[in-house]
Design an enzyme around this catalytic site. Sequence first.
Site, PDB file in Angstrom:
ATOM      1  N   ALA A  74       5.967   4.672  -1.753  1.00 29.61           N
ATOM      2  CA  ALA A  74       6.514   3.738  -0.765  1.00 29.61           C
ATOM      3  C   ALA A  74       5.676   2.465  -0.699  1.00 29.61           C
ATOM      4  O   ALA A  74       6.218   1.355  -0.576  1.00 29.61           O
ATOM      5  CB  ALA A  74       6.567   4.411   0.604  1.00 29.61           C
TER       6      ALA A  74
ATOM      7  N   GLY B 111      -0.951   1.985   7.068  1.00 26.77           N
ATOM      8  CA  GLY B 111       0.381   1.418   7.013  1.00 26.77           C
ATOM      9  C   GLY B 111       0.633   0.682   5.712  1.00 26.77           C
ATOM     10  O   GLY B 111       0.102   1.026   4.665  1.00 26.77           O
ATOM     11  N   LEU B 112       1.459  -0.372   5.792  1.00 24.13           N
ATOM     12  CA  LEU B 112       1.839  -1.182   4.634  1.00 24.13           C
ATOM     13  C   LEU B 112       2.485  -0.328   3.546  1.00 24.13           C
ATOM     14  O   LEU B 112       2.222  -0.505   2.355  1.00 24.13           O
ATOM     15  CB  LEU B 112       0.621  -1.933   4.070  1.00 24.13           C
ATOM     16  N   CYS B 113       3.326   0.610   3.966  1.00 22.55           N
ATOM     17  CA  CYS B 113       4.034   1.464   3.001  1.00 22.55           C
ATOM     18  C   CYS B 113       5.509   1.584   3.377  1.00 22.55           C
ATOM     19  O   CYS B 113       6.098   2.669   3.299  1.00 22.55           O
ATOM     20  CB  CYS B 113       3.370   2.830   2.892  1.00 22.55           C
ATOM     21  N   GLY B 114       6.077   0.480   3.819  1.00 20.03           N
ATOM     22  CA  GLY B 114       7.504   0.467   4.113  1.00 20.03           C
ATOM     23  C   GLY B 114       7.876   1.376   5.279  1.00 20.03           C
ATOM     24  O   GLY B 114       7.172   1.441   6.284  1.00 20.03           O
TER      25      GLY B 114
END
Length: 295
Positions: free
Chosen positions: A250, A89-92
Amino acid sequence: MASLKELRNRIASVKATQKITKAMQMVAAAKLRRAQMAAEAARPYAERMDAILANIAGKVAGQPGAPALLGGTGKDDVHLLLVCTAERGLCGAFNSSIARLARDRANALMAAGKTVKIICVGRKGYDILRRTFAKNIIDVIDLRTVRTLGYENAQEIAQKVVARYEAGEFDICTLFYSRFKSVIAQIPTAQQIIPPQLPEAKAETAAGTNTPVYEYEPEEDEILAELLPTNLATQIFRALLENAASEQGARMSAMDSATRNAGDMIRKQTITYNRTRQAMITKELIEIISGAEAL
């Protein structure tokens, strides 16, 4: 009101978070260039593969001996959605936008009375879709252990899809991924890969010019039997490369926003800390002066 110690702890915590987000932004920026080059290099190959396949398929499409991967089963009752997302994760909104497109397509198909099956490539897509379509997910392909995506990874996925198709488990397969456009723009894309939606063969050339005539050796059926599975793996490989570039773009944007937001929070917390400290000092001075006057 929070004490000075609590405010100092908050500021230190946000500063530590800011260092992490800044480091992740720099790592994503370093990985983005290589991923972007790989995705852009794969596009002409995949497009040319489609063009060649369309040229050959134009002669055998609709004939009784046409390969099943080309003509399909003739039905559209069972749809397989191949949803490719990231493993982290941590990609908007990168993962959620792909999952949303797949979810909308699944809901539309189910509303039309179709049967929907889902294969998730990437844990994040599975985590999102299982909340609504847990019974429809038939397989999850985990690529967390793969450090560098290769054609063999796409080939393994394609072989699983072809095996299910030959077993009669579905009629139409649609691939979902995010096409890389720029660091701040990634386009969720749905592409039908079984049967493939090939570009139309080029029309006849202008009057007075000769149109090329191709003769194939071996026959078209034999070429398609080898080319169709290869094209399927190529399209999946392209989707994985596009996803890799989109993910890094992203993440770079998301971590840049997080770093700037952390900076704003640090400034606000610092102002609050200074005002609280000033108020406490003023209060202590007033108490000292009041005590001295009382004496």
